[in-house]
Design a protein around this motif. Structure first.
Motif, PDB file in Angstrom:
ATOM      1  N   GLY A  65       8.188  -5.760   7.634  1.00 23.72           N
ATOM      2  CA  GLY A  65       8.334  -7.012   6.894  1.00 23.72           C
ATOM      3  C   GLY A  65       6.839  -7.513   7.026  1.00 23.72           C
ATOM      4  N   TYR A  66       6.053  -6.864   6.207  1.00 24.60           N
ATOM      5  CA  TYR A  66       4.605  -7.510   5.639  1.00 24.60           C
ATOM      6  C   TYR A  66       3.819  -6.750   4.927  1.00 24.60           C
ATOM      7  N   SER A  67       2.947  -7.394   4.073  1.00 25.55           N
ATOM      8  CA  SER A  67       2.341  -7.138   3.180  1.00 25.55           C
ATOM      9  C   SER A  67       0.782  -6.547   3.330  1.00 25.55           C
ATOM     10  N   ARG A  68       0.223  -5.678   2.441  1.00 21.31           N
ATOM     11  CA  ARG A  68      -0.860  -5.197   2.342  1.00 21.31           C
ATOM     12  C   ARG A  68      -1.986  -6.420   2.380  1.00 21.31           C
ATOM     13  N   ALA A  69      -1.306  -7.041   1.102  1.00 28.43           N
ATOM     14  CA  ALA A  69      -2.284  -8.538   0.734  1.00 28.43           C
ATOM     15  C   ALA A  69      -1.185  -8.820   0.498  1.00 28.43           C
ATOM     16  N   SER A 118       0.789  -1.066  -0.132  1.00 28.88           N
ATOM     17  CA  SER A 118      -0.076  -0.076   0.120  1.00 28.88           C
ATOM     18  C   SER A 118       0.663   0.786   0.377  1.00 28.88           C
ATOM     19  N   GLY A 119       1.781   1.371  -0.041  1.00 30.24           N
ATOM     20  CA  GLY A 119       3.348   2.157   0.302  1.00 30.24           C
ATOM     21  C   GLY A 119       3.384   2.641   1.924  1.00 30.24           C
ATOM     22  N   SER A 120       2.864   2.126   2.306  1.00 31.62           N
ATOM     23  CA  SER A 120       2.265   2.360   4.268  1.00 31.62           C
ATOM     24  C   SER A 120       4.701   1.787   4.587  1.00 31.62           C
ATOM     25  N   ARG A 166      -1.647 -12.461  -2.527  1.00 28.30           N
ATOM     26  CA  ARG A 166      -2.270 -13.508  -3.468  1.00 28.30           C
ATOM     27  C   ARG A 166      -1.543 -14.964  -3.561  1.00 28.30           C
ATOM     28  N   VAL A 167      -1.751 -15.732  -3.392  1.00 30.44           N
ATOM     29  CA  VAL A 167      -1.559 -17.304  -3.630  1.00 30.44           C
ATOM     30  C   VAL A 167      -2.808 -18.390  -4.385  1.00 30.44           C
ATOM     31  N   GLY A 168      -2.118 -18.382  -5.873  1.00 27.79           N
ATOM     32  CA  GLY A 168      -3.191 -18.969  -5.859  1.00 27.79           C
ATOM     33  C   GLY A 168      -4.538 -17.808  -6.143  1.00 27.79           C
ATOM     34  N   ASN A 169      -5.810 -19.046  -6.235  1.00 23.19           N
ATOM     35  CA  ASN A 169      -6.436 -18.170  -6.088  1.00 23.19           C
ATOM     36  C   ASN A 169      -7.231 -17.467  -4.807  1.00 23.19           C
ATOM     37  N   VAL A 170      -6.509 -17.194  -3.659  1.00 20.90           N
ATOM     38  CA  VAL A 170      -6.762 -16.649  -2.647  1.00 20.90           C
ATOM     39  C   VAL A 170      -6.670 -16.201  -1.878  1.00 20.90           C
ATOM     40  N   VAL A 171      -6.587 -14.597  -1.882  1.00 22.91           N
ATOM     41  CA  VAL A 171      -5.857 -12.925  -1.136  1.00 22.91           C
ATOM     42  C   VAL A 171      -6.063 -13.061   0.332  1.00 22.91           C
ATOM     43  N   HIS A 172      -4.768 -13.212   1.266  1.00 20.52           N
ATOM     44  CA  HIS A 172      -5.334 -12.828   2.504  1.00 20.52           C
ATOM     45  C   HIS A 172      -4.645 -11.260   2.859  1.00 20.52           C
ATOM     46  N   VAL A 173      -6.196  -9.819   3.049  1.00 20.91           N
ATOM     47  CA  VAL A 173      -5.237  -9.088   3.043  1.00 20.91           C
ATOM     48  C   VAL A 173      -4.743  -8.671   5.059  1.00 20.91           C
ATOM     49  N   ALA A 174      -4.424  -8.063   5.398  1.00 24.17           N
ATOM     50  CA  ALA A 174      -3.569  -7.933   6.418  1.00 24.17           C
ATOM     51  C   ALA A 174      -4.220  -6.989   7.507  1.00 24.17           C
ATOM     52  N   GLY A 175      -4.392  -6.975   8.781  1.00 26.98           N
ATOM     53  CA  GLY A 175      -5.107  -6.056   9.313  1.00 26.98           C
ATOM     54  C   GLY A 175      -5.155  -4.673   9.406  1.00 26.98           C
ATOM     55  N   THR A 176      -5.749  -4.293   8.836  1.00 24.79           N
ATOM     56  CA  THR A 176      -6.031  -2.713   7.734  1.00 24.79           C
ATOM     57  C   THR A 176      -6.930  -1.635   9.288  1.00 24.79           C
TER      58      THR A 176
END
Length: 126
Positions: free
Chosen positions: A16-20, A7-9, A22-32
């Motif tokens: 050491g994290y990502s906003r989201a 996200s540019g944060s 995607r692995v295959g067809n699954v998307v995990h969005v971090a605590g926002t």
């Protein structure tokens, strides 16, 4: 195949994290949280913070090739459970027809004392 969405944060690299992710067809969005450009939006307004958070989540999902319709799970962390209706109303405006599995719990604190709500989301793209 793994794809990290940022996200540019400034905290993403240092913590050491990502906003989201995607692995295959699954998307995990971090605590926002409702932090935009270093500023917490919706001061002392749990409903508005939740609306901002869900907008940030929507944007991350879209960048990952998903939509809010693909969300199967949300986890909602609040600092004052007595305000659950404000948070729930905003969540329901977005997910009322989608109805993902959802959890809302009270936590002792979030990373910034101005944060009233933090939300994680998981989506499966079919």
């Amino acid at each position: 195949m793994r794809r990290n969405i940022g996200s540019g944060s400034p905290w993403e690299a240092s913590v050491g994290y990502s906003r989201a992710v995607r692995v295959g067809n699954v998307v995990h969005v971090a605590g926002t949280t409702a932090t935009v450009g270093g500023e917490v939006l919706g001061m002392d307004d749990a409903y508005e913070q939740t609306r901002v958070v869900l907008g940030i989540i929507r944007d991350a999902l879209e960048e990952a090739g998903a939509t809010l319709d693909n969300v199967v799970r949300t986890r909602i962390f609040v600092t004052d459970i007595s305000r659950w209706e404000e948070v729930g109303r905003a969540h329901g405006e977005v997910f009322g027809a989608i109805r993902p599995a959802a959890t809302m719990v009270q936590v002792a604190a979030l990373i910034d004392p101005q944060h009233l709500v933090e939300i994680e989301a998981e989506a499966i793209i079919s």
